[in-house]
Design a protein around this motif. Structure first.
Motif, PDB file in Angstrom:
ATOM      1  N   GLY A  56       0.808  -1.215   0.000  1.00 37.69           N
ATOM      2  CA  GLY A  56       0.000   0.000   0.000  1.00 37.69           C
ATOM      3  C   GLY A  56       0.838   1.259   0.000  1.00 37.69           C
ATOM      4  N   TYR A  57       2.159   1.082   0.216  1.00 38.77           N
ATOM      5  CA  TYR A  57       3.086   2.210   0.289  1.00 38.77           C
ATOM      6  C   TYR A  57       4.340   1.971  -0.545  1.00 38.77           C
ATOM      7  N   THR A  58       4.357   0.888  -1.317  1.00 42.21           N
ATOM      8  CA  THR A  58       5.577   0.535  -2.036  1.00 42.21           C
ATOM      9  C   THR A  58       5.857   1.483  -3.190  1.00 42.21           C
ATOM     10  N   GLY A  59       4.913   2.371  -3.523  1.00 43.95           N
ATOM     11  CA  GLY A  59       5.175   3.403  -4.509  1.00 43.95           C
ATOM     12  C   GLY A  59       6.119   4.478  -4.000  1.00 43.95           C
ATOM     13  N   TYR A  60       6.306   4.541  -2.692  1.00 47.82           N
ATOM     14  CA  TYR A  60       7.301   5.443  -2.116  1.00 47.82           C
ATOM     15  C   TYR A  60       8.697   4.875  -2.338  1.00 47.82           C
ATOM     16  N   HIS A  61       9.663   5.761  -2.480  1.00 50.52           N
ATOM     17  CA  HIS A  61      11.046   5.347  -2.738  1.00 50.52           C
ATOM     18  C   HIS A  61      11.814   5.195  -1.436  1.00 50.52           C
ATOM     19  N   THR A  62      12.472   4.079  -1.261  1.00 48.98           N
ATOM     20  CA  THR A  62      13.469   3.975  -0.204  1.00 48.98           C
ATOM     21  C   THR A  62      14.670   4.834  -0.590  1.00 48.98           C
ATOM     22  N   TYR A  63      15.581   4.996   0.344  1.00 50.53           N
ATOM     23  CA  TYR A  63      16.786   5.779   0.040  1.00 50.53           C
ATOM     24  C   TYR A  63      17.546   5.163  -1.135  1.00 50.53           C
ATOM     25  N   GLU A  64      17.662   3.843  -1.135  1.00 48.30           N
ATOM     26  CA  GLU A  64      18.388   3.179  -2.220  1.00 48.30           C
ATOM     27  C   GLU A  64      17.654   3.349  -3.548  1.00 48.30           C
ATOM     28  N   GLU A  65      16.341   3.209  -3.529  1.00 46.30           N
ATOM     29  CA  GLU A  65      15.560   3.381  -4.761  1.00 46.30           C
ATOM     30  C   GLU A  65      15.631   4.814  -5.274  1.00 46.30           C
ATOM     31  N   MET A  66      15.599   5.775  -4.354  1.00 45.38           N
ATOM     32  CA  MET A  66      15.736   7.174  -4.740  1.00 45.38           C
ATOM     33  C   MET A  66      17.076   7.411  -5.431  1.00 45.38           C
ATOM     34  N   THR A  67      18.132   6.881  -4.843  1.00 46.54           N
ATOM     35  CA  THR A  67      19.471   7.085  -5.397  1.00 46.54           C
ATOM     36  C   THR A  67      19.586   6.478  -6.793  1.00 46.54           C
ATOM     37  N   LYS A  68      19.027   5.286  -6.973  1.00 49.07           N
ATOM     38  CA  LYS A  68      19.077   4.637  -8.291  1.00 49.07           C
ATOM     39  C   LYS A  68      18.301   5.446  -9.325  1.00 49.07           C
ATOM     40  N   GLU A  69      17.151   5.969  -8.947  1.00 55.34           N
ATOM     41  CA  GLU A  69      16.375   6.763  -9.897  1.00 55.34           C
ATOM     42  C   GLU A  69      17.120   8.040 -10.266  1.00 55.34           C
ATOM     43  N   ILE A  70      17.726   8.671  -9.290  1.00 60.17           N
ATOM     44  CA  ILE A  70      18.502   9.888  -9.574  1.00 60.17           C
ATOM     45  C   ILE A  70      19.661   9.576 -10.511  1.00 60.17           C
ATOM     46  N   GLN A  95      24.611  11.328   9.635  1.00 60.29           N
ATOM     47  CA  GLN A  95      25.184  10.785  10.862  1.00 60.29           C
ATOM     48  C   GLN A  95      25.678   9.354  10.665  1.00 60.29           C
ATOM     49  N   GLU A  96      24.921   8.555   9.945  1.00 60.32           N
ATOM     50  CA  GLU A  96      25.264   7.151   9.749  1.00 60.32           C
ATOM     51  C   GLU A  96      26.025   6.902   8.440  1.00 60.32           C
ATOM     52  N   GLY A  97      26.469   7.967   7.798  1.00 57.12           N
ATOM     53  CA  GLY A  97      27.358   7.821   6.659  1.00 57.12           C
ATOM     54  C   GLY A  97      26.695   7.733   5.296  1.00 57.12           C
ATOM     55  N   ARG A  98      25.414   8.042   5.198  1.00 58.41           N
ATOM     56  CA  ARG A  98      24.759   8.046   3.890  1.00 58.41           C
ATOM     57  C   ARG A  98      25.036   9.357   3.169  1.00 58.41           C
ATOM     58  N   ASP A  99      25.110   9.265   1.839  1.00 64.51           N
ATOM     59  CA  ASP A  99      25.363  10.452   1.038  1.00 64.51           C
ATOM     60  C   ASP A  99      24.177  11.402   1.091  1.00 64.51           C
ATOM     61  N   ILE A 100      24.471  12.688   1.254  1.00 68.60           N
ATOM     62  CA  ILE A 100      23.473  13.741   1.071  1.00 68.60           C
ATOM     63  C   ILE A 100      23.754  14.362  -0.288  1.00 68.60           C
ATOM     64  N   LEU A 101      22.737  14.334  -1.148  1.00 73.76           N
ATOM     65  CA  LEU A 101      22.911  14.703  -2.543  1.00 73.76           C
ATOM     66  C   LEU A 101      22.357  16.081  -2.837  1.00 73.76           C
ATOM     67  N   PRO A 119      17.169  16.208  -2.203  1.00 75.56           N
ATOM     68  CA  PRO A 119      15.950  15.412  -2.053  1.00 75.56           C
ATOM     69  C   PRO A 119      15.784  14.702  -0.724  1.00 75.56           C
ATOM     70  N   ASP A 120      16.862  14.632   0.071  1.00 75.44           N
ATOM     71  CA  ASP A 120      16.745  13.867   1.320  1.00 75.44           C
ATOM     72  C   ASP A 120      17.761  14.376   2.332  1.00 75.44           C
ATOM     73  N   LEU A 121      17.301  15.261   3.229  1.00 77.31           N
ATOM     74  CA  LEU A 121      18.178  15.780   4.279  1.00 77.31           C
ATOM     75  C   LEU A 121      18.353  14.796   5.426  1.00 77.31           C
ATOM     76  N   ASN A 122      17.435  13.853   5.564  1.00 78.33           N
ATOM     77  CA  ASN A 122      17.437  12.973   6.730  1.00 78.33           C
ATOM     78  C   ASN A 122      17.314  11.512   6.305  1.00 78.33           C
ATOM     79  N   PRO A 123      18.280  11.016   5.542  1.00 80.50           N
ATOM     80  CA  PRO A 123      18.160   9.632   5.063  1.00 80.50           C
ATOM     81  C   PRO A 123      18.159   8.606   6.189  1.00 80.50           C
ATOM     82  N   ASP A 124      18.941   8.841   7.242  1.00 79.99           N
ATOM     83  CA  ASP A 124      19.001   7.870   8.342  1.00 79.99           C
ATOM     84  C   ASP A 124      17.641   7.717   9.012  1.00 79.99           C
ATOM     85  N   GLY A 125      17.000   8.849   9.289  1.00 74.73           N
ATOM     86  CA  GLY A 125      15.689   8.802   9.925  1.00 74.73           C
ATOM     87  C   GLY A 125      14.661   8.123   9.049  1.00 74.73           C
ATOM     88  N   GLY A 126      14.739   8.380   7.737  1.00 73.23           N
ATOM     89  CA  GLY A 126      13.800   7.737   6.827  1.00 73.23           C
ATOM     90  C   GLY A 126      13.971   6.232   6.795  1.00 73.23           C
TER      91      GLY A 126
END
Length: 461
Positions: A135-149, A169-175, A239-246
């Motif tokens: 019901g929510y799989t149309g939303y992008h995970t961080y990895e899916e967002m990065t691949k689409e970009i 904080q946890e080492g994910r790229d902020i784009l 597109p994502d200031l808070n990837p860790d929280g997401g």
């Protein structure tokens, strides 16, 4: 949530609260006294970095409550002193997010609370983790967002580029994505910034950023307004200031209603800073954030202490060329309540240090016109309650950027709150195409909105 959130009262007419200019200090002092007297709940047993598993005790987990009674900006600001976040505002009621301790403080103030249903937790159809539930799989995970970009950058390299501007904080790229006709060149053109996902549970904002990236790339050359803007502007999208929280919010398949980042707080088991209370302008000044690490609106131990805020602050300052900030306008996307908000949030006053009457009138004129384009309600953010350390206040107060906050769909908890189904994504992102283009079109001289182009922008033509 973000600076201020509103939804229509039951009559269907959105009631705009009466502005309160006095008595705030007395109210806040009384609330703080009561809050300190309230019983303190036991610390969470679950590890600080992992959501409680299904079936685990989570008595201190945050829930949404309808609070009957608060009707003025001062009363709503007083509510935030309990550590709860205000999520939507009605004529004589608000919806808050609060844990057990914060809910007790609110009750101690004499208000009645009604717990609202928790976010949906559909049964999984597979063993996948770290993904949105059915019901929510149309939303992008961080990895899916990065691949689409990455796919968009590869497809449209002449008009779209990607930069890694720092780490979470946890080492994910902020784009940061740049859109422009000559994307590899730093041209002398007005720049406009769009940011999303400061608050972890506000996933629709990532979809808003992706919509803009897809729309601006695929329609360049065929849509006259888009083409003209990419030919004459430099557009930045973070597109994502808070990837860790997401990631944390969806990690178990059951939404966690998580708001903050995932930064540990020294000396406590509490995790996270509210990024939109951590910006280095009027930080912690005015009763619009909390100094308790366990609270929803915890502002952090110092201004810009969150790594994600540091990264974006540094990026914005990097756009100062020849002593002038090239970013002229901005929108920070949040959910929910369908609002167009502008500074300041830290004061009820329309003017003051760093804000002239012409500045305020320009903010209001542009904001009202954008709201006419998407059907949202336009207002200065402090009309609902006081916030301090917010990004739009910082962008104007520190960098003189005409910065707005958009609270996206829905208008209320009953229509999906922080977690509307993925079926709404196409309509509710496209709804903001016209307002976004309006801001881009006015970025060369915002004061044109009040008929003072010659006074403020004559040297630009």
């Amino acid at each position: 949530m973000t600076p201020s959130l509103a939804s229509p009262p039951p009559t269907g007419d959105r009631m705009r609260p009466r502005r309160i200019r006095g008595g705030r200090a007395t109210v806040l002092a009384a609330v703080l006294s009561l809050a300190l007297a309230a019983p303190i709940a036991a610390a969470q047993d679950a590890p600080a970095t992992t959501p409680a598993p299904h079936g685990a005790p989570d008595a201190d987990r945050a829930h949404q409550y309808e609070v009957t009674g608060p009707a003025t900006p001062a009363e709503r600001t007083a509510l935030t002193a309990t550590g709860a976040s205000v999520d939507e505002v009605h004529a004589r009621a608000v919806v808050i997010t609060a844990d057990r301790t914060q809910a007790a403080r609110v009750r101690h103030l004499g208000y009645a609370l009604r717990q609202l249903p928790d976010p949906p937790a559909p049964a999984r159809t597979s063993g996948r983790i770290k993904d949105f539930p059915p019901g929510y799989t149309g939303y992008h995970t961080y990895e899916e967002m990065t691949k689409e970009i990455d796919a968009l950058v590869a497809k449209y390299p002449q008009i779209l580029s990607k930069q890694v501007i720092g780490k979470s904080q946890e080492g994910r790229d902020i784009l940061a994505l740049k859109l422009s006709k000559n994307v590899s060149k730093d041209e002398n053109e007005p720049e406009v910034l769009f940011t999303a996902h400061q608050h972890a549970r506000e996933h629709l904002t990532v979809e808003m950023a992706l919509y803009l990236l897809n729309e601006f790339t695929s329609k360049y050359g065929s849509d006259d307004r888009i083409t003209k803007m990419l030919d004459s502007r430099e557009i930045w999208i973070i597109p994502d200031l808070n990837p860790d929280g997401g990631v944390y919010d969806i990690a178990t398949g059951k939404f966690q209603s998580w708001r903050k980042n995932r930064q540990p707080n020294a000396g406590t088991k509490e995790v996270g800073t509210d990024l939109n209370r951590n910006w280095d302008f009027k930080w912690g000044c005015c009763g619009g954030s909390s100094d308790d690490p366990g609270d929803e609106t915890y502002r952090g131990p110092s201004a810009a202490s969150a790594p994600e805020v540091q990264v974006v602050s540094t990026f914005v300052r990097s756009r100062i060329v020849g002593g002038k900030q090239q970013i002229k306008a901005a929108i920070d996307f949040h959910t929910y309540s369908e609002l167009v908000l502008w500074p300041f949030g830290f004061t009820n006053d329309q003017t003051g240090p760093g804000m002239t009457q012409d500045d305020h009138d320009t903010f209001a004129a542009i904001g009202k016109k954008m709201a006419a384009g998407n059907g949202y309600t336009p207002e200065q953010s402090s009309q609902l309650y006081i916030t301090d350390g917010a990004i739009d206040d910082w962008l104007w107060g520190d960098q003189k950027v005409f910065a707005y906050t958009f609270e996206l769909f829905p208008s209320s908890n009953g229509a999906g709150g922080f977690y509307p189904k993925d079926s709404v994504i196409p309509k509710e992102t496209a709804r903001n195409k016209d307002p976004v283009l309006q801001l881009l079109e006015t970025a060369d001289c915002p004061y044109r909105a009040i008929g003072k182009e010659q006074q403020y922008c004559k040297n630009k033509h």
